[in-house]
Motif scaffolding. Structure first.
Motif, mmCIF file in Angstrom:
data_model
loop_
_atom_site.group_PDB
_atom_site.id
_atom_site.type_symbol
_atom_site.label_atom_id
_atom_site.label_comp_id
_atom_site.label_asym_id
_atom_site.label_seq_id
_atom_site.Cartn_x
_atom_site.Cartn_y
_atom_site.Cartn_z
ATOM 1 N N PHE A 107 0.848 -1.188 0.000
ATOM 2 C CA PHE A 107 0.000 0.000 0.000
ATOM 3 C C PHE A 107 0.886 1.241 0.000
ATOM 4 N N PRO A 108 1.690 1.425 -1.072
ATOM 5 C CA PRO A 108 2.593 2.581 -1.115
ATOM 6 C C PRO A 108 1.820 3.892 -1.228
ATOM 7 N N LEU A 109 2.134 4.819 -0.340
ATOM 8 C CA LEU A 109 1.432 6.096 -0.308
ATOM 9 C C LEU A 109 2.045 7.075 -1.315
ATOM 10 N N SER A 110 1.200 7.928 -1.885
ATOM 11 C CA SER A 110 1.670 8.881 -2.894
ATOM 12 C C SER A 110 2.643 9.901 -2.310
ATOM 13 N N THR A 111 2.624 10.072 -0.991
ATOM 14 C CA THR A 111 3.528 11.022 -0.344
ATOM 15 C C THR A 111 4.937 10.461 -0.174
ATOM 16 N N HIS A 112 5.125 9.197 -0.487
ATOM 17 C CA HIS A 112 6.433 8.547 -0.370
ATOM 18 C C HIS A 112 6.926 8.166 -1.766
ATOM 19 N N PRO A 113 7.765 8.987 -2.377
ATOM 20 C CA PRO A 113 8.129 8.800 -3.790
ATOM 21 C C PRO A 113 8.862 7.499 -4.105
ATOM 22 N N ASN A 114 9.530 6.902 -3.119
ATOM 23 C CA ASN A 114 10.263 5.666 -3.387
ATOM 24 C C ASN A 114 9.505 4.407 -2.972
ATOM 25 N N ALA A 115 8.318 4.574 -2.411
ATOM 26 C CA ALA A 115 7.605 3.428 -1.851
ATOM 27 C C ALA A 115 7.155 2.433 -2.911
ATOM 28 N N THR A 116 6.674 2.924 -4.046
ATOM 29 C CA THR A 116 6.217 2.018 -5.098
ATOM 30 C C THR A 116 7.387 1.248 -5.692
ATOM 31 N N ILE A 117 8.502 1.931 -5.914
ATOM 32 C CA ILE A 117 9.696 1.258 -6.432
ATOM 33 C C ILE A 117 10.135 0.171 -5.455
ATOM 34 N N ALA A 118 10.138 0.488 -4.176
ATOM 35 C CA ALA A 118 10.548 -0.485 -3.160
ATOM 36 C C ALA A 118 9.629 -1.692 -3.146
ATOM 37 N N ALA A 119 8.330 -1.450 -3.268
ATOM 38 C CA ALA A 119 7.367 -2.557 -3.271
ATOM 39 C C ALA A 119 7.610 -3.488 -4.450
ATOM 40 N N GLU A 120 7.816 -2.902 -5.617
ATOM 41 C CA GLU A 120 8.060 -3.719 -6.800
ATOM 42 C C GLU A 120 9.409 -4.428 -6.702
ATOM 43 N N ALA A 121 10.389 -3.760 -6.109
ATOM 44 C CA ALA A 121 11.707 -4.375 -5.941
ATOM 45 C C ALA A 121 11.642 -5.586 -5.029
ATOM 46 N N GLU A 137 23.103 -7.914 -4.840
ATOM 47 C CA GLU A 137 24.433 -8.515 -4.753
ATOM 48 C C GLU A 137 24.708 -9.001 -3.340
ATOM 49 N N GLU A 138 24.278 -8.230 -2.352
ATOM 50 C CA GLU A 138 24.423 -8.659 -0.960
ATOM 51 C C GLU A 138 23.636 -9.934 -0.685
ATOM 52 N N LEU A 139 22.485 -10.051 -1.321
ATOM 53 C CA LEU A 139 21.619 -11.209 -1.104
ATOM 54 C C LEU A 139 21.931 -12.356 -2.051
ATOM 55 N N THR A 140 23.003 -12.191 -2.835
ATOM 56 C CA THR A 140 23.461 -13.195 -3.816
ATOM 57 C C THR A 140 22.352 -13.595 -4.782
ATOM 58 N N LEU A 141 21.631 -12.602 -5.293
ATOM 59 C CA LEU A 141 20.608 -12.843 -6.307
ATOM 60 C C LEU A 141 21.187 -12.584 -7.693
ATOM 61 N N ASP A 142 20.436 -12.939 -8.698
ATOM 62 C CA ASP A 142 20.806 -12.635 -10.071
ATOM 63 C C ASP A 142 20.461 -11.166 -10.319
ATOM 64 N N SER A 143 21.456 -10.305 -10.263
ATOM 65 C CA SER A 143 21.212 -8.863 -10.350
ATOM 66 C C SER A 143 20.652 -8.447 -11.697
ATOM 67 N N ALA A 144 21.105 -9.106 -12.770
ATOM 68 C CA ALA A 144 20.618 -8.759 -14.106
ATOM 69 C C ALA A 144 19.140 -9.101 -14.245
ATOM 70 N N ALA A 145 18.743 -10.266 -13.735
ATOM 71 C CA ALA A 145 17.333 -10.659 -13.799
ATOM 72 C C ALA A 145 16.481 -9.739 -12.945
ATOM 73 N N PHE A 146 17.001 -9.357 -11.794
ATOM 74 C CA PHE A 146 16.281 -8.428 -10.914
ATOM 75 C C PHE A 146 16.085 -7.089 -11.603
ATOM 76 N N GLN A 147 17.149 -6.574 -12.207
ATOM 77 C CA GLN A 147 17.069 -5.271 -12.863
ATOM 78 C C GLN A 147 16.095 -5.315 -14.032
ATOM 79 N N GLN A 148 16.105 -6.409 -14.764
ATOM 80 C CA GLN A 148 15.171 -6.557 -15.879
ATOM 81 C C GLN A 148 13.729 -6.577 -15.371
ATOM 82 N N CYS A 149 13.502 -7.293 -14.278
ATOM 83 C CA CYS A 149 12.172 -7.350 -13.661
ATOM 84 C C CYS A 149 11.720 -5.964 -13.236
ATOM 85 N N LEU A 150 12.613 -5.201 -12.642
ATOM 86 C CA LEU A 150 12.280 -3.869 -12.151
ATOM 87 C C LEU A 150 11.992 -2.916 -13.303
#
Length: 213
Positions: free
Chosen positions: A90-104, A145-158
């Motif tokens: 439930f990202p609020l419009s007053t928090h500009p990074n909240a939607t990006i964080a939710a999708e990430a 990278e800290e979580l040892t995920l596939d960074s390229a796949a993550f970035q593509q998803c985002l």
């Protein structure tokens, strides 16, 4: 490099559009590799109590709850099979990074790391909250990278905003339930709002458990 201009335009339009648009039919997203519900759900599916949390990653009260109260709920009720726990965005419009964080967090969840990414985002909220979009996306890739995920796949998803519609569905669900701020919760359908201490949730959960016996 991340396609930052596309990201900026997409998220800006998303924020301006609001949640949800009046008269608009909310589409159902395609299922990802990891089941949508499994990604953000903990506990026994047959538990007598279900808690749904409506959260905003940039909300300081959500951070307080996530770091202090939720671990006690998990230990006392989720891990003992008494509570099924579901997170909704439930990202609020007053928090500009909240939607990006939710999708990430969802993109990390596609690699089986929703909860580690969620914990990391809340733990470091003060660091990434004031960042611009380009810096924040770079920071998110660093987290993978800290979580040892596939960074390229993550970035593509985002960049593709693969979970944008899912976040929007969560917002629509919250709006229909009467959610106006974060964190908010539905406990067996009963809506409450606020980052209450564990003792308050314990009282509510125990009352629900008594009602089901």
């Amino acid at each position: 490099m991340t396609n930052v201009s596309a990201l900026l335009g997409g998220w800006a339009a998303w924020q301006q559009a609001g949640y949800p648009l009046e008269g608009e039919q909310v589409p159902t997203p395609a299922a990802p590799a990891v089941a949508i519900e499994e990604m953000t759900t903990l506990g026994n599916p047959d538990a007598p109590v279900t808690i749904e949390e409506f959260t905003d990653f940039q909300c300081p009260y959500c951070r307080l709850y996530a770091l202090q109260t939720l671990p006690l709920i998990k230990e006392t009720y989720v891990e003992t099979g008494l509570v099924r726990y579901i997170v909704k965005d439930f990202p609020l419009s007053t928090h500009p990074n909240a939607t990006i964080a939710a999708e990430a967090a969802r993109c990390a969840g596609a690699q089986g790391a929703y909860w580690p990414m969620r914990d990391l985002l809340f733990d470091r909220q003060a660091q990434w909250s004031p960042l611009g979009t380009e810096q924040f996306v770079d920071t998110l890739v660093g987290y993978t990278e800290e979580l040892t995920l596939d960074s390229a796949a993550f970035q593509q998803c985002l960049e593709a905003r693969e979970f944008g519609e899912l976040v929007r569905l969560d917002m629509w669900d919250g709006e229909q339930a009467g959610v106006q701020g974060t964190p908010s919760f539905r406990i067996n359908g009963q809506l409450i709002s606020g980052a209450y201490p564990f003792e308050t949730f314990q009282e509510l959960i125990e009352a629900e458990l008594q009602a089901t016996r």
